[in-house]
Design an enzyme around this catalytic site. Structure first.
Site, PDB file in Angstrom:
ATOM      1  N   LYS A  76     106.061  -5.258  -0.970  1.00 39.64           N
ATOM      2  CA  LYS A  76     106.596  -6.284  -1.858  1.00 39.64           C
ATOM      3  C   LYS A  76     105.888  -7.641  -1.747  1.00 39.64           C
ATOM      4  O   LYS A  76     105.871  -8.420  -2.698  1.00 39.64           O
ATOM      5  CB  LYS A  76     108.087  -6.475  -1.589  1.00 39.64           C
ATOM      6  CG  LYS A  76     108.973  -5.325  -2.027  1.00 39.64           C
ATOM      7  CD  LYS A  76     109.211  -5.351  -3.518  1.00 39.64           C
ATOM      8  CE  LYS A  76     110.314  -4.379  -3.916  1.00 39.64           C
ATOM      9  NZ  LYS A  76     110.643  -4.472  -5.356  1.00 39.64           N
ATOM     10  N   ASP A 121     117.389  -6.337  -2.439  1.00 38.57           N
ATOM     11  CA  ASP A 121     117.989  -5.291  -1.617  1.00 38.57           C
ATOM     12  C   ASP A 121     117.300  -5.219  -0.261  1.00 38.57           C
ATOM     13  O   ASP A 121     117.568  -4.314   0.521  1.00 38.57           O
ATOM     14  CB  ASP A 121     117.879  -3.931  -2.323  1.00 38.57           C
ATOM     15  CG  ASP A 121     119.035  -3.691  -3.283  1.00 38.57           C
ATOM     16  OD1 ASP A 121     120.174  -3.965  -2.892  1.00 38.57           O
ATOM     17  OD2 ASP A 121     118.781  -3.246  -4.410  1.00 38.57           O
TER      18      ASP A 121
END
Length: 394
Positions: A76, A121
């Site tokens: 990410k 998340d």
């Protein structure tokens, strides 16, 4: 298209698209050049996975192992870093050329205080918090109430303010959006009405993964994969996969994979338009527990995916154990792509799925292990306590 067996609710759902399109595209070498300037940059490994290949009944399987990317345990940071710097440039630039982040941070000082805001998340929020720390900014990260403690602690360990939302990831996204102002920059990997610029840059940031893969395959004299599996939460990674492997006439087929209990892309494909999967979303594939597809990713997913599959948690666990045998430490979300291929290619409809994807015993497939063991206790329980139960495909 096949639906789940109503007598066996944990079986997978699938959707096939025999008319997947290709898209106009262009390389993004400037993104890779940017990532090379970040602390700890190195290409992540492309691992040959013979146990996975045998289970899938193909000649070769490759795993792009993102368990250690720019000193973090997931991919990410690639999207978060590029999007953050592009947004800062758009708001406060142009900046003088820089070779190290400290030089960019110095140019930001007249604009402080600034806070980066993100809903997550787990992995995206930690990546945004790391960018804030590198640049001398603050970070405010919003998370759903059911996020495991290890992932919350990792975000706090980056120096971020953590806010727990009593609701789902989608509710955390909505709460983050309300915080945007001149001093609070929302760095989201999903889009909504009037907010597409930053998520678009996030997708661009992931292109480094595929530029690396092209180089790694070419260095070994290997061809492009026949099929690539891509995890789908809101769809940003899958959009990046499609931009690369379905661009300029490339014929690699792309399979999207998501949790059975957070199957917003599959439901949208079946409906022909975006629909929401109501929460709660309790899958162990926490990074994929999203109820709404990103409108930025949707057109690419709708037109470019050759297949979409929603899998139960047990498939992710199978894939985690199988990847461990090939030397890849892959968390629950990280192994989902491999889990999707296992379901498509080893279940009763496997022959039809193979024909739809053009797969044979001579084919090559690629999966992206998007994270390492971000929940170490769960990883140990899943991988060390049980044997691999997947049979080789015939």
């Amino acid at each position: 298209m096949t639906a789940a067996d109503p007598t066996h609710p944990e079986s997978a759902h699938t959707h096939l698209n025999p008319h997947a399109l290709t898209f106009a595209g262009r390389p993004r070498p400037e993104v890779l050049d940017f990532h090379r300037k970040l602390p700890g940059y190195a290409p992540t490994p492309l691992v040959t996975a013979p146990h996975l290949a045998a289970a899938l009944g193909v000649q070769e399987a490759w795993v792009k192992d993102e368990a250690r990317r720019l000193e973090l345990p997931a991919y990410k940071i690639l999207g978060a870093s590029w999007a953050t710097c592009c947004e800062l440039e758009a708001l406060f630039g142009p900046f003088d050329p820089w070779k190290r982040l400290e030089e960019l941070a110095a140019q930001l000082r007249p604009h402080l205080p600034l806070t980066l805001v993100a809903a997550t998340d787990g992995n995206h929020g930690r990546a945004v918090a790391r960018m804030a720390r590198w640049l001398g900014l603050k970070a405010h990260i919003l998370v759903p109430h059911d996020m495991v403690g290890a992932r919350q602690e990792a975000i706090v360990g980056e120096g971020a303010r953590l806010q727990v939302i009593q609701g789902s990831y989608d509710q955390a996204v909505a709460a983050a959006a309300t915080l945007a102002d001149r001093r609070h920059l929302v760095i989201s990997d999903t889009a909504w009405d009037g907010y597409t610029r930053v998520p678009g840059w996030v997708v661009d940031g992931y292109s480094t993964i595929f530029q690396e893969i092209d180089t790694q395959l070419a260095a070994q004299g290997l061809p492009q994969p026949d099929v690539v599996a891509a995890q789908m939460g809101v769809g940003s990674l899958a959009a990046a996969v499609l931009r690369h492997y379905r661009a300029d006439g490339r014929q690699t087929r792309v399979v999207g994979v998501e949790p059975l209990r957070a199957d917003c892309v599959l439901r949208s494909l079946q409906a022909g338009h975006p629909v929401q999967t109501p929460g709660p979303h309790p899958s162990i594939m926490a990074g994929l527990n999203c109820g709404t597809v990103s409108p930025l990713a949707w057109p690419l997913l709708r037109d470019g995916l050759s297949a979409s599959v929603a899998v139960p948690d047990s498939r992710a666990e199978d894939a985690m154990r199988l990847l461990a045998r090939d030397g890849v430490v892959s968390g629950e979300s990280g192994a989902a792509g491999a889990g999707g291929l296992l379901d498509l290619l080893t279940e009763p409809d496997a022959r039809r799925h193979r024909d739809a994807l053009g797969l044979s015993a001579e084919s090559r497939v690629l999966v992206i292990s998007t994270e390492g063991a971000t929940d170490p206790l769960a990883y140990a329980r899943i991988v060390e306590d049980k044997a691999v139960t997947v049979e080789s495909a015939g």
